[in-house]
Design a protein around this motif. Structure first.
Motif, mmCIF file in Angstrom:
data_model
loop_
_atom_site.group_PDB
_atom_site.id
_atom_site.type_symbol
_atom_site.label_atom_id
_atom_site.label_comp_id
_atom_site.label_asym_id
_atom_site.label_seq_id
_atom_site.Cartn_x
_atom_site.Cartn_y
_atom_site.Cartn_z
ATOM 1 N N UNK A 189 0.753 -1.145 -0.193
ATOM 2 C CA UNK A 189 0.092 0.022 -0.064
ATOM 3 C C UNK A 189 0.655 1.390 -0.028
ATOM 4 N N UNK A 190 1.850 1.251 0.623
ATOM 5 C CA UNK A 190 2.839 2.425 0.730
ATOM 6 C C UNK A 190 3.545 2.688 -0.667
ATOM 7 N N UNK A 191 3.905 1.592 -1.278
ATOM 8 C CA UNK A 191 4.334 1.901 -2.639
ATOM 9 C C UNK A 191 3.411 2.256 -3.484
ATOM 10 N N UNK A 192 2.161 1.820 -3.477
ATOM 11 C CA UNK A 192 1.031 2.352 -4.511
ATOM 12 C C UNK A 192 0.797 3.604 -4.036
ATOM 13 N N UNK A 193 0.707 3.975 -2.858
ATOM 14 C CA UNK A 193 0.491 5.445 -2.462
ATOM 15 C C UNK A 193 1.577 6.426 -3.014
ATOM 16 N N UNK A 194 2.898 6.041 -3.137
ATOM 17 C CA UNK A 194 4.008 6.840 -3.605
ATOM 18 C C UNK A 194 3.771 7.057 -5.143
ATOM 19 N N UNK A 195 3.502 5.781 -5.651
ATOM 20 C CA UNK A 195 3.490 5.817 -7.178
ATOM 21 C C UNK A 195 2.274 6.849 -7.500
ATOM 22 N N UNK A 196 1.340 6.498 -6.928
ATOM 23 C CA UNK A 196 -0.178 7.242 -7.402
ATOM 24 C C UNK A 196 -0.186 8.831 -6.842
ATOM 25 N N UNK A 197 0.031 8.956 -5.682
ATOM 26 C CA UNK A 197 0.158 10.230 -5.020
ATOM 27 C C UNK A 197 0.880 11.127 -5.675
ATOM 28 N N UNK A 198 2.483 10.888 -6.218
ATOM 29 C CA UNK A 198 3.164 11.655 -6.896
ATOM 30 C C UNK A 198 2.805 12.184 -8.147
ATOM 31 N N UNK A 199 1.741 11.666 -8.735
ATOM 32 C CA UNK A 199 1.409 12.074 -9.712
ATOM 33 C C UNK A 199 0.801 13.559 -9.722
ATOM 34 N N UNK A 200 0.045 13.845 -8.835
ATOM 35 C CA UNK A 200 -0.896 14.868 -8.807
ATOM 36 C C UNK A 200 -0.114 15.841 -7.466
ATOM 37 N N UNK A 201 0.683 15.364 -6.546
ATOM 38 C CA UNK A 201 1.169 16.053 -5.374
ATOM 39 C C UNK A 201 2.672 16.253 -5.488
ATOM 40 N N UNK A 202 3.048 17.326 -5.086
ATOM 41 C CA UNK A 202 4.514 17.704 -4.964
ATOM 42 C C UNK A 202 5.017 18.046 -3.608
ATOM 43 N N UNK A 203 6.513 17.821 -3.612
ATOM 44 C CA UNK A 203 7.259 18.138 -2.587
ATOM 45 C C UNK A 203 8.489 18.760 -3.026
ATOM 46 N N UNK A 204 8.425 20.167 -3.128
ATOM 47 C CA UNK A 204 9.641 21.080 -3.515
ATOM 48 C C UNK A 204 10.775 20.636 -3.153
ATOM 49 N N UNK A 205 11.760 20.342 -4.012
ATOM 50 C CA UNK A 205 13.121 20.280 -3.610
ATOM 51 C C UNK A 205 13.381 18.676 -3.380
ATOM 52 N N UNK A 207 13.831 14.673 -4.718
ATOM 53 C CA UNK A 207 13.974 14.004 -5.940
ATOM 54 C C UNK A 207 13.005 12.899 -5.941
ATOM 55 N N UNK A 208 12.110 12.692 -5.004
ATOM 56 C CA UNK A 208 11.089 11.656 -5.021
ATOM 57 C C UNK A 208 9.883 12.370 -5.639
ATOM 58 N N UNK A 209 9.817 13.666 -5.975
ATOM 59 C CA UNK A 209 8.622 14.431 -6.531
ATOM 60 C C UNK A 209 8.958 15.209 -7.734
ATOM 61 N N UNK A 210 8.018 15.477 -8.666
ATOM 62 C CA UNK A 210 8.085 16.111 -9.807
ATOM 63 C C UNK A 210 8.417 17.656 -9.436
ATOM 64 N N UNK A 211 8.916 18.318 -10.453
ATOM 65 C CA UNK A 211 8.972 19.711 -9.983
ATOM 66 C C UNK A 211 7.869 20.407 -9.783
ATOM 67 N N UNK A 212 7.546 21.581 -9.028
ATOM 68 C CA UNK A 212 6.141 21.882 -8.775
ATOM 69 C C UNK A 212 5.361 22.374 -9.963
ATOM 70 N N UNK A 213 5.951 22.928 -10.840
ATOM 71 C CA UNK A 213 5.395 23.329 -11.912
ATOM 72 C C UNK A 213 5.058 22.378 -13.097
ATOM 73 N N UNK A 214 5.743 21.163 -12.929
ATOM 74 C CA UNK A 214 5.688 20.134 -13.940
ATOM 75 C C UNK A 214 4.167 19.780 -14.273
ATOM 76 N N UNK A 215 3.799 19.470 -15.342
ATOM 77 C CA UNK A 215 2.336 18.975 -15.419
ATOM 78 C C UNK A 215 2.202 17.478 -14.912
ATOM 79 N N UNK A 216 0.919 17.311 -14.557
ATOM 80 C CA UNK A 216 0.587 16.005 -14.025
ATOM 81 C C UNK A 216 1.022 14.892 -14.838
#
Length: 223
Positions: A189-205, A207-216
């Protein structure tokens, strides 16, 4: 100071790991001794507890689920993709990739690891070393859990004046799989959450997140 900065992430997690392990050992001993006193038995020392099957099974069952999580994630992300996730490769890059993309053999650079420059079994072993190590540690942790779990389970059975069970009987019992699958489902469940939530959510700075301004829809892009 430069060495500390360059290795700060690993050092931070190592310190937190030992603190958590020590906390688990202390709290586990207190809980175990509370149960011992309630049953009219003698409490155990800290050293006796951390070398007991009760402590070993609790530690090993958590380790094996963690390494299963990483093993599956490492291996499945070679071929499977998730559009929009920074944890995934781009859809058109699925697969083991070419030697040129991986910089192996004749495409290796001067600074490439030595085994990346050779062919044959050594190159195959190095090319799959991360997944192999994760898989081996998972299997060893699973075996340790099964052996320690059997000992702890039999200790409880003997305390209840019941016959002990064999290793095979224990690893095919509801007791073993109930403990095992509790850990597996939480890790998956933790891996699924990381994979799916990182599509729409961001953490600035991070490397596990896309740049804040990157498209979904941006895939395989890290911040």
């Amino acid at each position: 100071m430069r060495w500390l900065k360059e290795n700060s992430l690993a050092l931070a997690f190592m310190i937190m790991f030992f603190l958590a392990l020590g906390g688990q050992a202390l709290s586990g001993m207190l809980q175990y001794n509370d149960r011992q006193l309630a049953e009219g038995a003698e409490p155990v020392s800290f050293l006796q507890y951390v070398t007991s099957s009760s402590f070993a099974v609790d530690v090993s069952e958590n380790w094996q689920s963690e390494y299963l999580q990483f093993f599956l994630f490492i291996m499945l992300t070679v071929w499977l993709v998730q559009k929009g996730s920074p944890e995934s490769k781009k859809p058109d890059e699925a697969g083991a990739e070419s030697d040129e993309q991986q910089r192996v053999g004749p495409y290796a650079g001067a600074d490439s690891p030595r085994w990346a420059k050779v062919g044959g079994p050594r190159l195959w072993l190095f090319s799959n070393s991360l997944g192999l190590v994760m898989g081996v540690v998972f299997v060893l942790s699973w075996l340790a859990q099964s052996v320690a779990g059997q000992a702890a389970y039999n200790s409880e059975r003997l305390g209840d004046l019941r016959d002990p069970v064999s290793w095979w009987s224990y690893v095919t019992s509801p007791e073993f799989w109930n403990r095992t699958l509790q850990n597996w489902q939480s890790e998956l469940l933790a891996v699924l959450s990381m994979v799916a939530l990182s599509i729409y959510l961001r953490q600035r700075g991070s490397p596990e997140s896309k740049p804040v301004g990157a498209p979904h829809t941006a895939t395989g892009v890290e911040g």
